[in-house]
Design a protein around this motif. Structure first.
Motif, PDB file in Angstrom:
ATOM      1  N   VAL A  51      32.151 -12.159  -3.556  1.00  0.00           N
ATOM      2  CA  VAL A  51      31.003 -12.926  -4.042  1.00  0.00           C
ATOM      3  C   VAL A  51      30.307 -12.116  -5.132  1.00  0.00           C
ATOM      4  O   VAL A  51      30.068 -10.923  -4.969  1.00  0.00           O
ATOM      5  CB  VAL A  51      30.015 -13.250  -2.905  1.00  0.00           C
ATOM      6  N   THR A  52      30.010 -12.767  -6.236  1.00  0.00           N
ATOM      7  CA  THR A  52      29.289 -12.120  -7.332  1.00  0.00           C
ATOM      8  C   THR A  52      27.891 -12.710  -7.416  1.00  0.00           C
ATOM      9  O   THR A  52      27.730 -13.930  -7.480  1.00  0.00           O
ATOM     10  CB  THR A  52      30.013 -12.330  -8.680  1.00  0.00           C
ATOM     11  N   LEU A  71      18.997  -6.618  -6.117  1.00  0.00           N
ATOM     12  CA  LEU A  71      20.364  -7.122  -6.106  1.00  0.00           C
ATOM     13  C   LEU A  71      21.394  -6.007  -6.238  1.00  0.00           C
ATOM     14  O   LEU A  71      22.421  -6.013  -5.554  1.00  0.00           O
ATOM     15  CB  LEU A  71      20.561  -8.153  -7.214  1.00  0.00           C
ATOM     16  N   ARG A  72      21.136  -5.054  -7.096  1.00  0.00           N
ATOM     17  CA  ARG A  72      22.077  -3.940  -7.271  1.00  0.00           C
ATOM     18  C   ARG A  72      22.183  -3.128  -5.991  1.00  0.00           C
ATOM     19  O   ARG A  72      23.280  -2.753  -5.568  1.00  0.00           O
ATOM     20  CB  ARG A  72      21.643  -3.064  -8.437  1.00  0.00           C
ATOM     21  N   GLY A  80      32.390  -6.438  -0.561  1.00  0.00           N
ATOM     22  CA  GLY A  80      32.738  -7.780  -1.012  1.00  0.00           C
ATOM     23  C   GLY A  80      31.664  -8.457  -1.838  1.00  0.00           C
ATOM     24  O   GLY A  80      31.761  -9.643  -2.157  1.00  0.00           O
ATOM     25  N   LEU A  81      30.624  -7.696  -2.216  1.00  0.00           N
ATOM     26  CA  LEU A  81      29.515  -8.253  -2.982  1.00  0.00           C
ATOM     27  C   LEU A  81      29.357  -7.451  -4.271  1.00  0.00           C
ATOM     28  O   LEU A  81      29.368  -6.220  -4.254  1.00  0.00           O
ATOM     29  CB  LEU A  81      28.224  -8.194  -2.159  1.00  0.00           C
ATOM     30  N   THR A  82      29.240  -8.159  -5.395  1.00  0.00           N
ATOM     31  CA  THR A  82      29.090  -7.529  -6.703  1.00  0.00           C
ATOM     32  C   THR A  82      27.851  -8.110  -7.378  1.00  0.00           C
ATOM     33  O   THR A  82      27.537  -9.280  -7.174  1.00  0.00           O
ATOM     34  CB  THR A  82      30.330  -7.840  -7.582  1.00  0.00           C
ATOM     35  N   HIS A  83      27.175  -7.278  -8.171  1.00  0.00           N
ATOM     36  CA  HIS A  83      26.026  -7.740  -8.939  1.00  0.00           C
ATOM     37  C   HIS A  83      26.367  -7.666 -10.421  1.00  0.00           C
ATOM     38  O   HIS A  83      26.936  -6.682 -10.889  1.00  0.00           O
ATOM     39  CB  HIS A  83      24.796  -6.867  -8.656  1.00  0.00           C
ATOM     40  N   ALA A  84      26.037  -8.717 -11.145  1.00  0.00           N
ATOM     41  CA  ALA A  84      26.194  -8.741 -12.605  1.00  0.00           C
ATOM     42  C   ALA A  84      24.967  -9.422 -13.188  1.00  0.00           C
ATOM     43  O   ALA A  84      24.418 -10.347 -12.596  1.00  0.00           O
ATOM     44  CB  ALA A  84      27.459  -9.499 -12.992  1.00  0.00           C
ATOM     45  N   ALA A 127      16.748 -11.965   3.737  1.00  0.00           N
ATOM     46  CA  ALA A 127      17.041 -13.404   3.760  1.00  0.00           C
ATOM     47  C   ALA A 127      18.284 -13.699   2.927  1.00  0.00           C
ATOM     48  O   ALA A 127      19.125 -14.519   3.315  1.00  0.00           O
ATOM     49  CB  ALA A 127      15.846 -14.192   3.240  1.00  0.00           C
ATOM     50  N   LEU A 128      18.430 -13.032   1.792  1.00  0.00           N
ATOM     51  CA  LEU A 128      19.601 -13.242   0.948  1.00  0.00           C
ATOM     52  C   LEU A 128      20.867 -12.764   1.645  1.00  0.00           C
ATOM     53  O   LEU A 128      21.880 -13.462   1.659  1.00  0.00           O
ATOM     54  CB  LEU A 128      19.424 -12.522  -0.392  1.00  0.00           C
ATOM     55  N   LEU A 129      20.824 -11.603   2.257  1.00  0.00           N
ATOM     56  CA  LEU A 129      21.992 -11.085   2.967  1.00  0.00           C
ATOM     57  C   LEU A 129      22.396 -12.015   4.105  1.00  0.00           C
ATOM     58  O   LEU A 129      23.582 -12.304   4.286  1.00  0.00           O
ATOM     59  CB  LEU A 129      21.728  -9.673   3.487  1.00  0.00           C
ATOM     60  N   ALA A 130      21.424 -12.523   4.838  1.00  0.00           N
ATOM     61  CA  ALA A 130      21.727 -13.458   5.933  1.00  0.00           C
ATOM     62  C   ALA A 130      22.376 -14.733   5.397  1.00  0.00           C
ATOM     63  O   ALA A 130      23.325 -15.255   6.002  1.00  0.00           O
ATOM     64  CB  ALA A 130      20.450 -13.795   6.704  1.00  0.00           C
ATOM     65  N   ALA A 131      21.913 -15.229   4.280  1.00  0.00           N
ATOM     66  CA  ALA A 131      22.485 -16.444   3.695  1.00  0.00           C
ATOM     67  C   ALA A 131      23.883 -16.196   3.136  1.00  0.00           C
ATOM     68  O   ALA A 131      24.719 -17.101   3.118  1.00  0.00           O
ATOM     69  CB  ALA A 131      21.563 -16.975   2.599  1.00  0.00           C
ATOM     70  N   LEU A 132      24.150 -14.975   2.695  1.00  0.00           N
ATOM     71  CA  LEU A 132      25.453 -14.645   2.120  1.00  0.00           C
ATOM     72  C   LEU A 132      26.523 -14.339   3.151  1.00  0.00           C
ATOM     73  O   LEU A 132      27.713 -14.484   2.881  1.00  0.00           O
ATOM     74  CB  LEU A 132      25.328 -13.441   1.184  1.00  0.00           C
ATOM     75  N   ARG A 133      26.135 -13.892   4.331  1.00  0.00           N
ATOM     76  CA  ARG A 133      27.107 -13.450   5.347  1.00  0.00           C
ATOM     77  C   ARG A 133      28.269 -14.421   5.590  1.00  0.00           C
ATOM     78  O   ARG A 133      29.407 -13.973   5.657  1.00  0.00           O
ATOM     79  CB  ARG A 133      26.398 -13.143   6.666  1.00  0.00           C
ATOM     80  N   PRO A 134      28.042 -15.731   5.698  1.00  0.00           N
ATOM     81  CA  PRO A 134      29.181 -16.631   5.930  1.00  0.00           C
ATOM     82  C   PRO A 134      30.191 -16.653   4.775  1.00  0.00           C
ATOM     83  O   PRO A 134      31.329 -17.073   4.962  1.00  0.00           O
ATOM     84  CB  PRO A 134      28.537 -18.006   6.084  1.00  0.00           C
ATOM     85  N   HIS A 135      29.795 -16.190   3.610  1.00  0.00           N
ATOM     86  CA  HIS A 135      30.666 -16.245   2.435  1.00  0.00           C
ATOM     87  C   HIS A 135      31.352 -14.921   2.135  1.00  0.00           C
ATOM     88  O   HIS A 135      32.199 -14.851   1.260  1.00  0.00           O
ATOM     89  CB  HIS A 135      29.865 -16.706   1.219  1.00  0.00           C
ATOM     90  N   LEU A 136      30.950 -13.876   2.850  1.00  0.00           N
ATOM     91  CA  LEU A 136      31.548 -12.562   2.636  1.00  0.00           C
ATOM     92  C   LEU A 136      32.745 -12.390   3.555  1.00  0.00           C
ATOM     93  O   LEU A 136      32.688 -12.729   4.740  1.00  0.00           O
ATOM     94  CB  LEU A 136      30.512 -11.459   2.898  1.00  0.00           C
TER      95      LEU A 136
END
Length: 142
Positions: A51-52, A71-72, A80-84, A127-136
């Motif tokens: 996920v980016t 974010l960084r 599995g997480l990248t910031h751009a 909150a962002l990490l919790a929302a992202l967990r299903p996609h990582l």
């Protein structure tokens, strides 16, 4: 006396707008149904495996600098997480195609360009990490 009532009315409206903006800051919107066909090339070029988090910023945006730090750090600590970051100051067509009305706006995109969520304003880390967990993708055990 009419001037006093007009002033009080203007202050009430300004206060209500301020509260509304504060409530919406960092709000996460889920986007599992988005199409990858309309993803602009400058955004597609930033995609990485997993996920980016594509942060859309502008040159003179103070909250953008704060969002970048959050974010960084999150990407550095999460497999599995990248910031751009993409400066859209001179890319109004990109902002329009993505429906971005303010900066910072962060898009969470899978490697194939599917938008899974977006955040307007400075994201709240937990909150962002919790929302992202299903996609990582969980790390493979060996």
């Amino acid at each position: 006396m009419t001037g006093v009532w007009a002033l009080l009315g203007a202050l009430a409206v300004a206060g209500a707008i301020g509260v509304l903006l504060k409530v919406r800051e960092g709000r996460i919107s889920r986007r599992d149904d988005s199409s990858t066909a309309d993803l602009p090339a400058p955004v597609r070029e930033l995609l990485a495996p997993g996920v980016t988090l594509v942060q859309l910023s502008t040159t003179f945006c103070a909250p953008c600098r704060h969002a970048k730090v959050v974010l960084r750090d999150l990407a550095d600590r999460t497999e599995g997480l990248t910031h751009a970051e993409l400066d859209i100051t001179n890319l109004p067509d990109v902002a329009a195609r993505l429906g971005v009305m303010r900066t910072p706006t962060t898009l969470a995109l899978t490697a194939d360009g599917t938008e899974v969520l977006r955040v307007g304003g400075v994201p709240k880390r937990d909150a962002l990490l919790a929302a992202l967990r299903p996609h990582l993708v969980p790390p493979s055990g060996g």
